[in-house]
Design an enzyme around this catalytic site. Sequence first.
Site, short mmCIF file in Angstrom:
data_model
loop_
_atom_site.label_atom_id
_atom_site.label_comp_id
_atom_site.label_asym_id
_atom_site.label_seq_id
_atom_site.Cartn_x
_atom_site.Cartn_y
_atom_site.Cartn_z
N HIS A 126 -3.06 -1.10 -3.12
CA HIS A 126 -4.17 -0.17 -2.94
C HIS A 126 -3.97 0.96 -3.94
O HIS A 126 -3.07 1.79 -3.78
CB HIS A 126 -4.18 0.39 -1.52
CG HIS A 126 -4.48 -0.64 -0.47
ND1 HIS A 126 -4.32 -0.39 0.87
CD2 HIS A 126 -4.92 -1.91 -0.57
CE1 HIS A 126 -4.67 -1.47 1.56
NE2 HIS A 126 -5.02 -2.41 0.69
N SER B 92 0.87 -1.18 0.00
CA SER B 92 0.00 0.00 0.00
C SER B 92 0.90 1.23 0.00
O SER B 92 1.83 1.31 -0.80
CB SER B 92 -0.95 -0.04 1.21
OG SER B 92 -1.83 1.06 1.19
N ASP C 5 -4.53 -4.49 6.10
CA ASP C 5 -4.86 -5.37 4.99
C ASP C 5 -3.71 -6.35 4.75
O ASP C 5 -2.55 -5.96 4.77
CB ASP C 5 -5.14 -4.55 3.72
CG ASP C 5 -5.81 -5.37 2.63
OD1 ASP C 5 -6.24 -6.51 2.91
OD2 ASP C 5 -5.90 -4.87 1.50
#
Length: 201
Positions: free
Chosen positions: A41, A14, A136
């Site tokens: 992401h 991310s 995540d």
Amino acid sequence: MSGDNFFVVGIGASAGGLRALEEFFENMPSDSDAAFIVIQHLSPDFKSLMKELLSRRTRMEVHRVSEGMAIAPNNVYLIPPGKNLRVQEGSLHLSEQQSRKVHGAISFPINIFFNSLADSYAEQAVGVVLSGTGSDGTQGLQAIKEAGGTVLVQDPNTAEFDGMPQSAIATGIVDRVLPPAELAQLLYEYLDSPIDPDNVE
């Protein structure tokens, strides 16, 4: 099991992940005979240059995933913006990410992919979590570990954002914690002579 006779490496990243990904692929030889699938992401509002950027760091072919794309060893596959990605029977399948307005929650694309990787590849699955905020990837790594796969995490001290690595490490299930370049080197050695899956519960 998929029946495919190669390892599939899922890499979740991310915020701050680009530099980590570049370091990882710069140090991953192009003949590992594994497939690499990068779950990031990505903002749906901006064009991603990840394909162009990573293509400069690896001799492997880098692909933006399209629906139903088959995976092959020594290739890199990138999730498109605004999508979730799953692997099933050797092919990649896309779905729309839920709107952030739904229940006020954001999507967890890394967990979604890692869970499908665990289901399809079991002990031939490798999950890698790199720099990022939030958590995540943590639950998905647990699924990979439970399926007999291998779990690697970037050393938080080398991550621009250490939230995702710290969250993963806190589970106590991570096999190794190393900087991205060393993760690549370790993984290449492991792929060259993996532990016999028959000896792994």
